[in-house]
Design an enzyme around this catalytic site. Structure first.
Site, short mmCIF file in Angstrom:
data_model
loop_
_atom_site.label_atom_id
_atom_site.label_comp_id
_atom_site.label_asym_id
_atom_site.label_seq_id
_atom_site.Cartn_x
_atom_site.Cartn_y
_atom_site.Cartn_z
N VAL A 86 11.44 -7.72 -33.97
CA VAL A 86 12.43 -7.27 -34.83
C VAL A 86 13.88 -8.18 -34.61
CG1 VAL A 86 13.92 -5.65 -35.82
CG2 VAL A 86 11.60 -5.14 -35.24
N LYS A 87 14.03 -8.91 -35.48
CA LYS A 87 15.32 -9.89 -35.36
C LYS A 87 16.57 -8.92 -35.77
CE LYS A 87 16.08 -14.75 -36.07
NZ LYS A 87 15.69 -16.00 -36.80
#
Length: 218
Positions: A86-87
């Site tokens: 997850v960025k």
């Protein structure tokens, strides 16, 4: 140093993967928009397709800027595939979200990093990856590669486990300099990766070998 390709284009991902040196993929909303991917379902399906193509970490970016929104989005993204990372943006609520994800077994990539101080905060929160943006720093008359080296030194001294993922790569030389500076990962467009293949002496040498080979074959 691991090689990631920075794109949402499936053909480019396939070409890079067929080289046999690809370790992962990074994407962002701008890259998704460039490919005409619109709507939550289409975006989720596109991430799933990428995960099925590449056996490596795939960064999928949240678009919320508040803690609750990032957590909710991040949980949905992480559920797509085990390879999803997850960025999360380098903002106050982003750090809070990274800590939450870390505590709940979800890997993260802290993006839009431009200083060593930001890098320290991300590492303290437990980010899996840290994405300093070299090209954008260079555009502002700062030395992006120098920042990579500074972060690498700090992480080494402090024993932080966060991996430095050099982003906003513009040239093949950027890749080489990042490797020298201690980056763990380099994410870049396909053109920059293919640019590493090029050298005029290689072309000249190959042409000479082929010419001589024809002579030996009569």
């Amino acid at each position: 140093m691991k090689f990631f390709i920075d794109t949402a284009n499936l053909a480019q991902i396939k070409e890079a993967n067929e080289l046999g040196i690809l370790d992962g993929v990074t994407t962002n909303p701008s890259l998704m928009a460039k490919e005409g991917i619109k709507g939550e379902k289409a975006i989720m399906d596109h991430y799933r397709t990428i995960c099925e193509m590449v056996d490596g970490d795939i960064s999928a970016e949240v678009i919320s800027t508040d803690f609750a929104g990032m957590v909710e989005e991040g949980k949905k993204l992480a559920a797509i595939h085990p390879n999803i990372v997850v960025k999360v943006p380098m903002i106050k609520d982003g750090i809070k979200a990274i800590k939450w994800f870390t505590d709940n077994g979800i890997r993260t990539n802290c993006t839009l990093v431009f200083s060593a101080g930001q890098a320290i905060l991300a590492a303290k929160a437990g980010a899996t990856y840290l994405s300093p943006f070299l090209g954008r720093l260079d555009d502002s008359s700062w030395d992006g590669v120098e920042l990579i080296a500074q972060i690498a030194q700090i992480y080494g001294v402090q024993g932080f486990k966060t991996q430095i993922l050099a982003a906003s790569i513009r040239t093949p030389l950027h890749i080489v300099k990042c490797a020298e500076a201690g980056a763990d990962v380099c994410t870049c467009p396909l053109d920059s990766i293919l640019g590493l293949l090029k050298h005029p002496l290689t072309d000249i040498g190959l042409a000479k070998f082929l010419e001589d080979a024809k002579k030996t074959m009569g």
